[in-house]
Design a protein around this motif. Structure first.
Motif, PDB file in Angstrom:
ATOM      1  N   ASP A   1      46.254  41.332  39.874  1.00  0.00           N
ATOM      2  CA  ASP A   1      45.487  40.101  39.730  1.00  0.00           C
ATOM      3  C   ASP A   1      45.764  39.307  41.002  1.00  0.00           C
TER       4      ASP A   1
ATOM      5  N   ARG B   1      47.758  46.184  36.625  1.00  0.00           N
ATOM      6  CA  ARG B   1      48.107  44.771  36.402  1.00  0.00           C
ATOM      7  C   ARG B   1      47.757  43.882  37.591  1.00  0.00           C
TER       8      ARG B   1
ATOM      9  N   ARG C   1      43.509  43.983  35.697  1.00  0.00           N
ATOM     10  CA  ARG C   1      44.370  43.904  34.519  1.00  0.00           C
ATOM     11  C   ARG C   1      43.833  44.762  33.386  1.00  0.00           C
TER      12      ARG C   1
END
Length: 150
Positions: free
Chosen positions: A105, A103, A116
């Protein structure tokens, strides 16, 4: 590589536009290219000369702490650590950390670090910088190149 360049004459490589990659970001290579080439560039993920506030702040902090300016390896390592620490959960097991890492970012000094899951966990939109090295009196940074056309 510096030894190879030093063994050439300006007549040999003078009119050739050279493009390099890893290892070409050293000051020794920049000096070796001076007066030998009218066009020598390299790509990297980081330029200490990029005129962005986050880059300037990073370079100043790194230089103050380490006594030298950061290169691309230092900047990439910094971004990796910041990105992982942003999602780190000390209570998570290995499988949970894997999901958290997917995840990521993160807007770093080397550009976006985007892992992601919609991209299958592969880096996405990692930009590169283009720097010149044949003119020691000119700024190295020329351009940040974002995502290439698919």
């Amino acid at each position: 590589m510096v030894d190879i360049v030093n063994a050439t004459s300006p007549e040999t490589i003078g009119d050739i536009i050279l493009l390099g990659g890893d290892g070409w970001d050293s000051d020794g290579m920049r000096q070796a290219m001076a007066d030998r080439s009218h066009g020598a560039y390299y790509t990297s993920h980081f330029s200490k000369d990029e005129p962005l506030a986050k880059v300037t702040s990073f370079v100043e902090a790194f230089s103050s702490r380490e006594g030298s300016t950061p290169g691309s390896i230092g900047a990439l390592t910094y971004d990796t650590a910041k990105a992982v620490l942003a999602v780190h959960d000390p209570k998570a097991d290995g499988l949970r950390m894997r999901e958290l890492i997917k995840r990521i970012d993160h807007d770093g000094v080397t550009g976006w670090v985007d892992l992601r899951s919609r991209h299958g966990g592969d880096p996405y939109e990692k930009s590169i910088v283009l720097e010149q090295m044949h003119d020691p009196n000119s700024p190295r940074f020329k351009k940040r190149i974002n995502r290439l056309a698919e």
